[in-house]
Design a protein around this motif. Sequence first.
Motif, mmCIF file in Angstrom:
data_model
loop_
_atom_site.group_PDB
_atom_site.id
_atom_site.type_symbol
_atom_site.label_atom_id
_atom_site.label_comp_id
_atom_site.label_asym_id
_atom_site.label_seq_id
_atom_site.Cartn_x
_atom_site.Cartn_y
_atom_site.Cartn_z
ATOM 1 N N GLU A 49 0.838 -1.204 0.000
ATOM 2 C CA GLU A 49 0.000 0.000 0.000
ATOM 3 C C GLU A 49 0.873 1.255 0.000
ATOM 4 N N ARG A 50 1.940 1.252 0.766
ATOM 5 C CA ARG A 50 2.864 2.384 0.800
ATOM 6 C C ARG A 50 3.463 2.632 -0.578
ATOM 7 N N LEU A 51 3.881 1.574 -1.237
ATOM 8 C CA LEU A 51 4.476 1.712 -2.571
ATOM 9 C C LEU A 51 3.465 2.220 -3.598
ATOM 10 N N LYS A 52 2.218 1.776 -3.484
ATOM 11 C CA LYS A 52 1.168 2.272 -4.382
ATOM 12 C C LYS A 52 0.964 3.775 -4.187
ATOM 13 N N LYS A 53 0.895 4.200 -2.938
ATOM 14 C CA LYS A 53 0.683 5.623 -2.645
ATOM 15 C C LYS A 53 1.879 6.457 -3.096
ATOM 16 N N LEU A 54 3.068 5.949 -2.892
ATOM 17 C CA LEU A 54 4.262 6.670 -3.330
ATOM 18 C C LEU A 54 4.250 6.834 -4.847
ATOM 19 N N ARG A 55 3.907 5.774 -5.552
ATOM 20 C CA ARG A 55 3.844 5.842 -7.012
ATOM 21 C C ARG A 55 2.778 6.852 -7.454
ATOM 22 N N ARG A 56 1.608 6.785 -6.812
ATOM 23 C CA ARG A 56 0.530 7.729 -7.128
ATOM 24 C C ARG A 56 1.004 9.170 -6.950
ATOM 25 N N GLU A 57 1.632 9.456 -5.828
ATOM 26 C CA GLU A 57 2.061 10.831 -5.556
ATOM 27 C C GLU A 57 3.098 11.301 -6.576
ATOM 28 N N ASN A 58 4.006 10.428 -6.957
ATOM 29 C CA ASN A 58 5.021 10.813 -7.943
ATOM 30 C C ASN A 58 4.405 11.066 -9.325
ATOM 31 N N ILE A 59 3.412 10.269 -9.698
ATOM 32 C CA ILE A 59 2.721 10.483 -10.971
ATOM 33 C C ILE A 59 1.958 11.807 -10.932
ATOM 34 N N LEU A 60 1.209 12.034 -9.862
ATOM 35 C CA LEU A 60 0.434 13.270 -9.751
ATOM 36 C C LEU A 60 1.343 14.499 -9.763
ATOM 37 N N GLU A 61 2.490 14.409 -9.129
ATOM 38 C CA GLU A 61 3.413 15.540 -9.133
ATOM 39 C C GLU A 61 3.981 15.781 -10.526
ATOM 40 N N SER A 62 4.264 14.716 -11.234
ATOM 41 C CA SER A 62 4.771 14.842 -12.597
ATOM 42 C C SER A 62 3.750 15.548 -13.499
ATOM 43 N N VAL A 63 2.499 15.143 -13.400
ATOM 44 C CA VAL A 63 1.438 15.760 -14.201
ATOM 45 C C VAL A 63 1.236 17.219 -13.776
ATOM 46 N N ARG A 64 1.280 17.477 -12.471
ATOM 47 C CA ARG A 64 1.126 18.859 -11.992
ATOM 48 C C ARG A 64 2.223 19.758 -12.553
ATOM 49 N N LEU A 65 3.467 19.305 -12.450
ATOM 50 C CA LEU A 65 4.584 20.114 -12.930
ATOM 51 C C LEU A 65 4.488 20.389 -14.427
ATOM 52 N N GLU A 66 4.017 19.400 -15.170
ATOM 53 C CA GLU A 66 3.915 19.537 -16.618
ATOM 54 C C GLU A 66 2.731 20.406 -17.053
ATOM 55 N N SER A 67 1.576 20.218 -16.424
ATOM 56 C CA SER A 67 0.357 20.860 -16.915
ATOM 57 C C SER A 67 -0.270 21.886 -15.975
ATOM 58 N N TYR A 68 0.027 21.823 -14.689
ATOM 59 C CA TYR A 68 -0.625 22.694 -13.707
ATOM 60 C C TYR A 68 0.381 23.225 -12.682
ATOM 61 N N PRO A 69 1.468 23.826 -13.128
ATOM 62 C CA PRO A 69 2.515 24.237 -12.184
ATOM 63 C C PRO A 69 2.075 25.298 -11.178
ATOM 64 N N GLU A 70 0.975 25.986 -11.453
ATOM 65 C CA GLU A 70 0.486 27.018 -10.536
ATOM 66 C C GLU A 70 -0.248 26.427 -9.335
ATOM 67 N N LYS A 71 -0.606 25.144 -9.408
ATOM 68 C CA LYS A 71 -1.341 24.500 -8.316
ATOM 69 C C LYS A 71 -0.371 24.110 -7.197
ATOM 70 N N PRO A 72 -0.866 24.052 -5.942
ATOM 71 C CA PRO A 72 -0.009 23.589 -4.844
ATOM 72 C C PRO A 72 0.418 22.135 -5.063
ATOM 73 N N SER A 73 1.604 21.811 -4.650
ATOM 74 C CA SER A 73 2.130 20.447 -4.772
ATOM 75 C C SER A 73 1.548 19.542 -3.695
ATOM 76 N N ARG A 74 1.159 18.325 -4.072
ATOM 77 C CA ARG A 74 0.719 17.341 -3.086
ATOM 78 C C ARG A 74 1.892 16.887 -2.222
ATOM 79 N N LEU A 75 3.104 17.033 -2.716
ATOM 80 C CA LEU A 75 4.283 16.599 -1.959
ATOM 81 C C LEU A 75 4.636 17.586 -0.847
ATOM 82 N N LYS A 76 4.224 18.828 -1.020
ATOM 83 C CA LYS A 76 4.609 19.875 -0.075
ATOM 84 C C LYS A 76 3.428 20.592 0.562
ATOM 85 N N GLY A 77 2.237 20.346 0.059
ATOM 86 C CA GLY A 77 1.060 21.072 0.523
ATOM 87 C C GLY A 77 0.456 20.499 1.791
ATOM 88 N N LEU A 78 -0.561 21.196 2.256
ATOM 89 C CA LEU A 78 -1.314 20.808 3.446
ATOM 90 C C LEU A 78 -2.729 20.466 3.003
#
Length: 170
Positions: A49-78
């Motif tokens: 489960e930890r590995l699944k969540k880690l993979r999910r977060e890395n994918i979401l961050e990659s998409v955010r950086l590419e297409s939505y850089p103005e949005k808060p990061s899930r890796l650093k946000g609250l």
Amino acid sequence: MEIRNQLYLHIQNKYPYWDIGDTKDIGKINSTYYKNLHIPHPIALKEEERLKKLRRENILESVRLESYPEKPSRLKGLWVVPNEKCTMDWLGALGYNSPMIKILQVELTGEIHYANEKHIHVTNLQMNEIDTIIYANAQKYWKGVEREEANEGLFAGSVKVIEDVTHKFK
């Protein structure tokens, strides 16, 4: 979306706890949640489960950086919730009935992204499905929803703890 001096709720489940009057600057360093995803778990099912969540977060961050850089990061946000109903839903979904949980009313000034996390569940996915499904749903997640439709807010900016409202949820 920029907000100023708006009240939200935050479910805190990690020590050290914040105190009334504390102010925090969120969004510059990795969150405790993301840091903890890098710590292996000794129980195999929880490790998967930890590995699944880690993979999910890395994918979401990659998409955010590419297409939505103005949005808060899930890796650093609250993560914050907009109302008491969503707080109750999250407490149930996360299985949080521990006396270690604190629910804080916080005042936020900064950037918030309203989302519905239904697009990014990984619990019932196999590891080999995560990339395809999360990539496909990442756009829906990052496009966001209106506050009234959101069950989570992802925030970066200034946080001030106003009140401990845990007693309202016990």
